[in-house]
Design a protein around this motif. Structure first.
Motif, PDB file in Angstrom:
ATOM      1  N   ARG A 148      75.017  29.338  53.091  1.00 54.26           N
ATOM      2  CA  ARG A 148      75.347  30.735  52.857  1.00 54.26           C
ATOM      3  C   ARG A 148      75.562  31.485  54.170  1.00 54.26           C
ATOM      4  NH1 ARG A 148      71.401  32.497  47.783  1.00 54.26           N
ATOM      5  NH2 ARG A 148      72.505  31.270  46.210  1.00 54.26           N
ATOM      6  N   SER A 149      74.909  31.039  55.221  1.00 58.63           N
ATOM      7  CA  SER A 149      75.075  31.575  56.571  1.00 58.63           C
ATOM      8  C   SER A 149      74.344  30.628  57.514  1.00 58.63           C
ATOM      9  CB  SER A 149      74.486  32.992  56.675  1.00 58.63           C
ATOM     10  OG  SER A 149      73.065  32.952  56.614  1.00 58.63           O
ATOM     11  N   THR A 150      74.353  30.949  58.824  1.00 57.26           N
ATOM     12  CA  THR A 150      73.611  30.108  59.759  1.00 57.26           C
ATOM     13  C   THR A 150      72.108  30.215  59.524  1.00 57.26           C
ATOM     14  OG1 THR A 150      73.563  31.895  61.400  1.00 57.26           O
ATOM     15  CG2 THR A 150      75.374  30.288  61.547  1.00 57.26           C
ATOM     16  N   ARG A 151      71.695  31.243  58.778  1.00 53.17           N
ATOM     17  CA  ARG A 151      70.270  31.479  58.563  1.00 53.17           C
ATOM     18  C   ARG A 151      69.812  31.142  57.145  1.00 53.17           C
ATOM     19  NH1 ARG A 151      68.233  34.379  62.750  1.00 53.17           N
ATOM     20  NH2 ARG A 151      66.374  34.906  61.557  1.00 53.17           N
ATOM     21  N   GLU A 152      70.729  30.767  56.275  1.00 52.93           N
ATOM     22  CA  GLU A 152      70.354  30.555  54.876  1.00 52.93           C
ATOM     23  C   GLU A 152      71.181  29.442  54.256  1.00 52.93           C
ATOM     24  OE1 GLU A 152      69.982  33.145  50.698  1.00 52.93           O
ATOM     25  OE2 GLU A 152      70.854  34.037  52.505  1.00 52.93           O
ATOM     26  N   LEU A 153      70.523  28.556  53.528  1.00 46.72           N
ATOM     27  CA  LEU A 153      71.246  27.552  52.748  1.00 46.72           C
ATOM     28  C   LEU A 153      70.387  27.057  51.589  1.00 46.72           C
ATOM     29  CD1 LEU A 153      70.095  24.476  53.410  1.00 46.72           C
ATOM     30  CD2 LEU A 153      71.498  24.715  55.436  1.00 46.72           C
ATOM     31  N   LEU A 154      71.064  26.408  50.651  1.00 44.91           N
ATOM     32  CA  LEU A 154      70.413  25.798  49.493  1.00 44.91           C
ATOM     33  C   LEU A 154      70.438  24.292  49.652  1.00 44.91           C
ATOM     34  CD1 LEU A 154      72.104  28.017  46.791  1.00 44.91           C
ATOM     35  CD2 LEU A 154      69.638  27.905  47.146  1.00 44.91           C
ATOM     36  N   CYS A 155      69.393  23.637  49.166  1.00 48.72           N
ATOM     37  CA  CYS A 155      69.302  22.180  49.218  1.00 48.72           C
ATOM     38  C   CYS A 155      69.152  21.605  47.819  1.00 48.72           C
ATOM     39  CB  CYS A 155      68.086  21.734  50.035  1.00 48.72           C
ATOM     40  SG  CYS A 155      68.369  21.649  51.803  1.00 48.72           S
ATOM     41  N   GLY A 156      69.815  20.468  47.584  1.00 43.66           N
ATOM     42  CA  GLY A 156      69.568  19.709  46.377  1.00 43.66           C
ATOM     43  C   GLY A 156      68.469  18.692  46.620  1.00 43.66           C
ATOM     44  N   SER A 157      67.923  18.155  45.544  1.00 40.23           N
ATOM     45  CA  SER A 157      66.844  17.170  45.639  1.00 40.23           C
ATOM     46  C   SER A 157      67.392  15.770  45.402  1.00 40.23           C
ATOM     47  CB  SER A 157      65.769  17.479  44.586  1.00 40.23           C
ATOM     48  OG  SER A 157      64.827  16.442  44.524  1.00 40.23           O
ATOM     49  N   ARG A 158      66.830  14.781  46.103  1.00 41.24           N
ATOM     50  CA  ARG A 158      67.229  13.393  45.870  1.00 41.24           C
ATOM     51  C   ARG A 158      66.604  12.832  44.599  1.00 41.24           C
ATOM     52  NH1 ARG A 158      69.984  11.826  50.305  1.00 41.24           N
ATOM     53  NH2 ARG A 158      69.478  12.836  52.282  1.00 41.24           N
ATOM     54  N   ALA A 172      67.033  22.248  57.506  1.00 40.67           N
ATOM     55  CA  ALA A 172      67.429  21.318  56.443  1.00 40.67           C
ATOM     56  C   ALA A 172      67.365  19.873  56.917  1.00 40.67           C
ATOM     57  CB  ALA A 172      68.828  21.668  55.953  1.00 40.67           C
ATOM     58  N   ASP A 173      67.726  19.631  58.166  1.00 38.63           N
ATOM     59  CA  ASP A 173      67.639  18.275  58.710  1.00 38.63           C
ATOM     60  C   ASP A 173      66.190  17.788  58.697  1.00 38.63           C
ATOM     61  OD1 ASP A 173      70.362  18.208  59.164  1.00 38.63           O
ATOM     62  OD2 ASP A 173      70.196  18.744  61.286  1.00 38.63           O
ATOM     63  N   ALA A 174      65.257  18.675  59.061  1.00 38.77           N
ATOM     64  CA  ALA A 174      63.838  18.307  59.036  1.00 38.77           C
ATOM     65  C   ALA A 174      63.385  18.023  57.610  1.00 38.77           C
ATOM     66  CB  ALA A 174      62.995  19.421  59.651  1.00 38.77           C
ATOM     67  N   LEU A 175      63.866  18.819  56.667  1.00 43.36           N
ATOM     68  CA  LEU A 175      63.518  18.601  55.270  1.00 43.36           C
ATOM     69  C   LEU A 175      64.143  17.314  54.749  1.00 43.36           C
ATOM     70  CD1 LEU A 175      62.073  19.778  52.775  1.00 43.36           C
ATOM     71  CD2 LEU A 175      64.151  21.085  52.289  1.00 43.36           C
ATOM     72  N   ASP A 176      65.354  17.019  55.237  1.00 40.45           N
ATOM     73  CA  ASP A 176      66.045  15.806  54.806  1.00 40.45           C
ATOM     74  C   ASP A 176      65.291  14.546  55.231  1.00 40.45           C
ATOM     75  OD1 ASP A 176      68.119  14.504  53.468  1.00 40.45           O
ATOM     76  OD2 ASP A 176      69.285  14.266  55.297  1.00 40.45           O
ATOM     77  N   LYS A 177      64.557  14.626  56.329  1.00 43.76           N
ATOM     78  CA  LYS A 177      63.765  13.479  56.781  1.00 43.76           C
ATOM     79  C   LYS A 177      62.631  13.152  55.813  1.00 43.76           C
ATOM     80  CE  LYS A 177      64.729  14.122  61.701  1.00 43.76           C
ATOM     81  NZ  LYS A 177      64.168  14.467  63.033  1.00 43.76           N
ATOM     82  N   THR A 178      62.296  14.101  54.938  1.00 43.89           N
ATOM     83  CA  THR A 178      61.283  13.854  53.909  1.00 43.89           C
ATOM     84  C   THR A 178      61.934  13.399  52.606  1.00 43.89           C
ATOM     85  OG1 THR A 178      61.254  16.102  52.966  1.00 43.89           O
ATOM     86  CG2 THR A 178      59.925  15.712  54.945  1.00 43.89           C
ATOM     87  N   ASP A 179      63.241  13.030  52.698  1.00 39.45           N
ATOM     88  CA  ASP A 179      63.980  12.526  51.546  1.00 39.45           C
ATOM     89  C   ASP A 179      64.145  13.585  50.465  1.00 39.45           C
ATOM     90  OD1 ASP A 179      65.455  10.441  50.381  1.00 39.45           O
ATOM     91  OD2 ASP A 179      63.784   9.924  49.056  1.00 39.45           O
ATOM     92  N   PHE A 180      64.525  14.808  50.892  1.00 35.92           N
ATOM     93  CA  PHE A 180      64.693  15.868  49.899  1.00 35.92           C
ATOM     94  C   PHE A 180      66.067  16.521  49.952  1.00 35.92           C
ATOM     95  CE2 PHE A 180      64.512  20.130  48.198  1.00 35.92           C
ATOM     96  CZ  PHE A 180      63.800  19.966  47.019  1.00 35.92           C
ATOM     97  N   CYS A 181      66.524  16.967  51.100  1.00 35.35           N
ATOM     98  CA  CYS A 181      67.664  17.886  51.152  1.00 35.35           C
ATOM     99  C   CYS A 181      69.006  17.162  51.122  1.00 35.35           C
ATOM    100  CB  CYS A 181      67.567  18.751  52.406  1.00 35.35           C
ATOM    101  SG  CYS A 181      68.749  20.111  52.430  1.00 35.35           S
ATOM    102  N   MET A 182      69.746  17.386  50.064  1.00 37.41           N
ATOM    103  CA  MET A 182      71.096  16.860  49.954  1.00 37.41           C
ATOM    104  C   MET A 182      71.966  17.919  49.290  1.00 37.41           C
ATOM    105  SD  MET A 182      70.689  14.249  46.704  1.00 37.41           S
ATOM    106  CE  MET A 182      72.447  13.956  46.621  1.00 37.41           C
ATOM    107  N   ASP A 183      73.253  17.682  49.219  1.00 38.02           N
ATOM    108  CA  ASP A 183      74.167  18.617  48.554  1.00 38.02           C
ATOM    109  C   ASP A 183      73.916  20.042  49.033  1.00 38.02           C
ATOM    110  OD1 ASP A 183      76.105  19.615  46.825  1.00 38.02           O
ATOM    111  OD2 ASP A 183      74.715  19.775  45.140  1.00 38.02           O
ATOM    112  N   ARG A 184      74.079  20.248  50.349  1.00 39.96           N
ATOM    113  CA  ARG A 184      73.779  21.560  50.928  1.00 39.96           C
ATOM    114  C   ARG A 184      74.862  22.590  50.618  1.00 39.96           C
ATOM    115  NH1 ARG A 184      71.784  19.778  57.057  1.00 39.96           N
ATOM    116  NH2 ARG A 184      70.418  18.082  56.357  1.00 39.96           N
ATOM    117  N   GLU A 185      74.413  23.806  50.359  1.00 44.63           N
ATOM    118  CA  GLU A 185      75.334  24.931  50.217  1.00 44.63           C
ATOM    119  C   GLU A 185      74.951  25.961  51.277  1.00 44.63           C
ATOM    120  OE1 GLU A 185      75.951  28.734  47.327  1.00 44.63           O
ATOM    121  OE2 GLU A 185      75.770  26.792  46.308  1.00 44.63           O
TER     122      GLU A 185
END
Length: 269
Positions: free
Chosen positions: A181-191, A166-179
């Protein structure tokens, strides 16, 4: 160059299957080995033991009919009547690779299976992976979808946690409002504003990030998504991770930024 794959074309010849579910040697041809990520346990000697395992997992299954080494039983999963066609190959008579060869015959014909140890199950309706996934999770097995062809998937970059991805995705100005679910799974919101989530379970998020234990597990996860006509997402993948996006244009851009490949249902999308 972006590479895509369509589930409409399978590059595998159909394997002739008889009415008998027992393993049949195929004219001296080399065996298709059991996929390495299929658990070696639990092993059972009769299909009734699989039925008992389902019952212990809170999924009682009423026996409908029996065959040598096999039976069919009926269960209720999420309010739907599901038929489990269970096949057990006695380990005293069949090697692990002989079990794998029998599994390969079914998979190559377009069938999704639940498998572990020395047994497998065809869960009907077979075109809805969710039922196979629930059965597999209940009895310590894995889901093996048809071996749809996939593009070459890069072996890097590898991430230790979904948050690192998610941090790598966030560098592309995308991942925010993370949910998480586990250390292996999460959801990202879009900017950037989007009309809605593409899956009701995602709430207001627009990407599902997941890490996989090995390439085989990753590929089978992707194939399960491709086998489900209701999957509303486009997939970006590399190494040990997949990201499902709602929007094809976003997925294309993120595939380039993250060094992954793009996989979707419609090759013209």
């Amino acid at each position: 160059m972006k590479r895509t794959v369509s589930v409409l074309t399978m590059l595998f010849a159909l394997v002739a299957l008889t009415g008998c579910d027992r393993f049949e040697p195929r004219g001296g041809k080399p065996l298709d080995p059991m996929p390495a990520h299929v658990p070696t346990t639990p092993q059972y000697t009769t299909p009734d033991e699989v039925v008992a395992a389902l019952a212990r997992a809170g999924m009682p299954c009423k026996v409908l009919r029996r065959r040598t080494g096999a039976l069919d039983c009926e269960a209720r999963i999420s309010g739907t009547t599901v038929e489990n066609r269970i096949q057990v190959l006695n380990p005293e008579e069949f090697s692990r690779d002989e079990v794998g060869d029998s599994i390969a015959a079914w998979r190559n014909s377009g069938t999704t299976l639940v498998a572990a140890g020395n047994w497998f199950i065809r869960v009907l309706p077979n075109d809805t992976p969710a039922y196979s996934i629930k059965v597999a999770n209940a009895i310590d097995a894995v889901v093996l979808p048809p071996p749809y062809p996939l593009p070459d998937i890069p072996s890097t970059p590898v991430y230790a946690t979904a948050d690192a991805l998610a941090d790598a995705l966030d560098k592309t100005d995308f991942c925010m409002d993370r949910e998480r679910r586990s250390t292996r799974e999460l959801l990202c919101g879009s900017r950037s504003p989007e009309k809605k989530s593409c899956d009701a379970s995602w709430a207001n998020h627009h990407a599902l990030l997941l890490l996989h234990k090995d390439p085989a597990a990753r590929d089978d996860y992707i194939r399960l998504l491709l086998s489900n006509d209701h999957t509303p997402a486009v997939i970006v993948t590399a190494a040990n991770w997949t990201i499902q996006f709602c929007d094809s244009a976003t997925a294309r851009a993120k595939a380039d930024a993250l060094g992954g490949v793009l996989i979707h249902h419609n090759p013209t999308a």
